[in-house]
Design an enzyme around this catalytic site. Structure first.
Site, PDB file in Angstrom:
ATOM      1  CB  SER A  39      -0.879   0.171   1.093  1.00  0.00           C
ATOM      2  OG  SER A  39      -0.352  -0.176   2.456  1.00  0.00           O
ATOM      3  CG  ASP A 329      -3.822   5.798   6.501  1.00  0.00           C
ATOM      4  OD1 ASP A 329      -2.438   5.729   6.788  1.00  0.00           O
ATOM      5  OD2 ASP A 329      -4.270   5.521   5.554  1.00  0.00           O
ATOM      6  CG  HIS A 332      -0.648   4.397   4.349  1.00  0.00           C
ATOM      7  ND1 HIS A 332      -1.882   3.698   4.642  1.00  0.00           N
ATOM      8  CD2 HIS A 332      -0.059   3.193   3.740  1.00  0.00           C
ATOM      9  CE1 HIS A 332      -1.979   2.641   4.421  1.00  0.00           C
ATOM     10  NE2 HIS A 332      -0.778   2.119   3.543  1.00  0.00           N
TER      11      HIS A 332
END
Length: 368
Positions: A39, A329, A332
């Site tokens: 991600s 977040d 990240h």
């Protein structure tokens, strides 16, 4: 007179050659760019999959030029976007994007998928994600598609001359070994042995990438696993990072760098470049104010302690100024933090980029 004529001819020829080189450089296509991993570098492949590991809803993308979510786990640009800017190129599209065709194929492709790890059993809770073996299958398919467009020899050259980024490994701890108490992998291996196992499996992945044509491969380590807001909320005490996950990162990253240097020695070429992103992260995690952040503990978007619980959603707490937060977040970095990381990739010393930084690579490749 003959000397002057000869000299004039030589001078004119030299100018023509120099001008020709300048024109060729101006018209040359930037390097193709290929991205593999999780991600941290996924630019939207998971948008096309039935999985919970997606970033296709607001407020993701709030600072992206379109102000809309793109599938990037960021408020704006992610690391591949920022590296693409340094290459003078547009960002490679997600491989699953229907727009990836024609000239767009020659830019490269992003094969990354949120939730995956080095191991195939990492991220099983996300179900339908593109694990590393499948990312490589997509890469092989990509090369066949490009070969039909520009010919097999030119396709091979495009891949060999490309820049490759691979970012994987963090999920093998947070979404596998430490996912639940007494996880299957933690019962199978003590942490030091698990790290050795991961490194051995990662080595196989990198050799496969070499076999598929990768010749300039940036390999990032894990970030500060124990200091992300999610782990601070769930495992930290008194505002401190999770010691277990910090120990894991502390074992994994040096062994990864040693393995990469060993591969280069065996290949007799600096194919693999170790990007010490943990050290880059730790600079602003340990001293956020020095980099213009007000906090490196609290996420901009989220809920619960440190905004570290659950997903970033339209109902989450949302900070008004993302540039003041090191983390976007629960897991990240913010776009600003990503920019700092890419600055390190571009110009970092050998303690950050071993054996050389990306600026040096690009300069060398001009002459090879």
């Amino acid at each position: 007179m003959a000397f002057f004529s000869s000299f004039a001819s030589w001078a004119i020829l030299s100018l023509v050659l120099i001008f020709g080189v300048i024109v060729l450089k101006a018209e040359a296509r930037p390097k193709a760019f290929f991205v593999f991993g999780d991600s941290l570098v996924d630019s939207g492949n998971n948008n096309y999959l039935a999985t919970t590991a997606r970033a296709d809803a607001p407020p993701y993308g709030i600072d992206y030029p379109t102000r809309r979510p793109t599938g990037r786990f960021s408020n704006g640009y992610n690391i591949p976007d920022l590296i693409s800017q340094q290459l003078g190129s547009e960002s490679p599209l997600p491989y699953l994007s229907p727009q990836l065709r024609g000239e767009k194929l020659l830019v490269g492709a992003n094969f990354a998928s949120a939730g995956i790890g080095i191991l195939n059993d990492t991220g099983i809770q996300f179900v339908n994600i593109i694990r590393m073996y499948r990312q490589y299958e997509h890469f092989e398919e990509y090369q066949r598609r490009v070969a039909t467009q520009i010919g097999a020899s030119q396709a091979k050259l495009l891949v060999n001359q490309a820049l490759v980024l691979i970012t994987v490994g963090g999920n093998d701890f947070v979404n596998n070994y430490y996912l639940v108490p007494y996880s299957a992998r933690s019962r199978q291996y003590p942490l030091p042995e698990y790290v050795k196992f991961l490194i051995s499996e990662y080595k196989k992945l990198l050799l496969k990438l070499y076999d598929l044509g990768g010749r300039r491969v940036l390999v990032t380590g894990t970030g500060p696993l124990g200091c992300v807001p999610a782990e601070m909320a769930q495992r930290g005490t008194n505002g401190q990072c999770s010691p277990e996950l910090e120990q894991a990162a502390g074992l994994f990253n040096p062994q990864l760098e040693s393995m990469l240097l060993e591969l280069n020695r065996n290949l007799r070429s600096d194919v693999f470049i170790a990007a010490n992103t943990a050290r880059m992260h730790n600079n602003f995690v340990s001293n956020p104010q020095a980099f213009g952040f007000t906090t490196s503990k609290v996420a901009c978007c989220g809920q619960g302690p440190y905004n570290g619980l659950g997903l970033c959603t339209p109902l989450s707490n949302l900070c008004p100024n993302r540039d003041l937060y090191a983390f976007w977040d629960a897991f990240h970095p913010s776009e600003k933090a990503n920019k700092l990381i890419v600055e390190g990739i571009m110009s970092g010393s050998k303690s950050y980029m071993n054996p050389m930084n990306l600026s040096t690579i690009l300069a060398l490749d001009v002459y090879t």
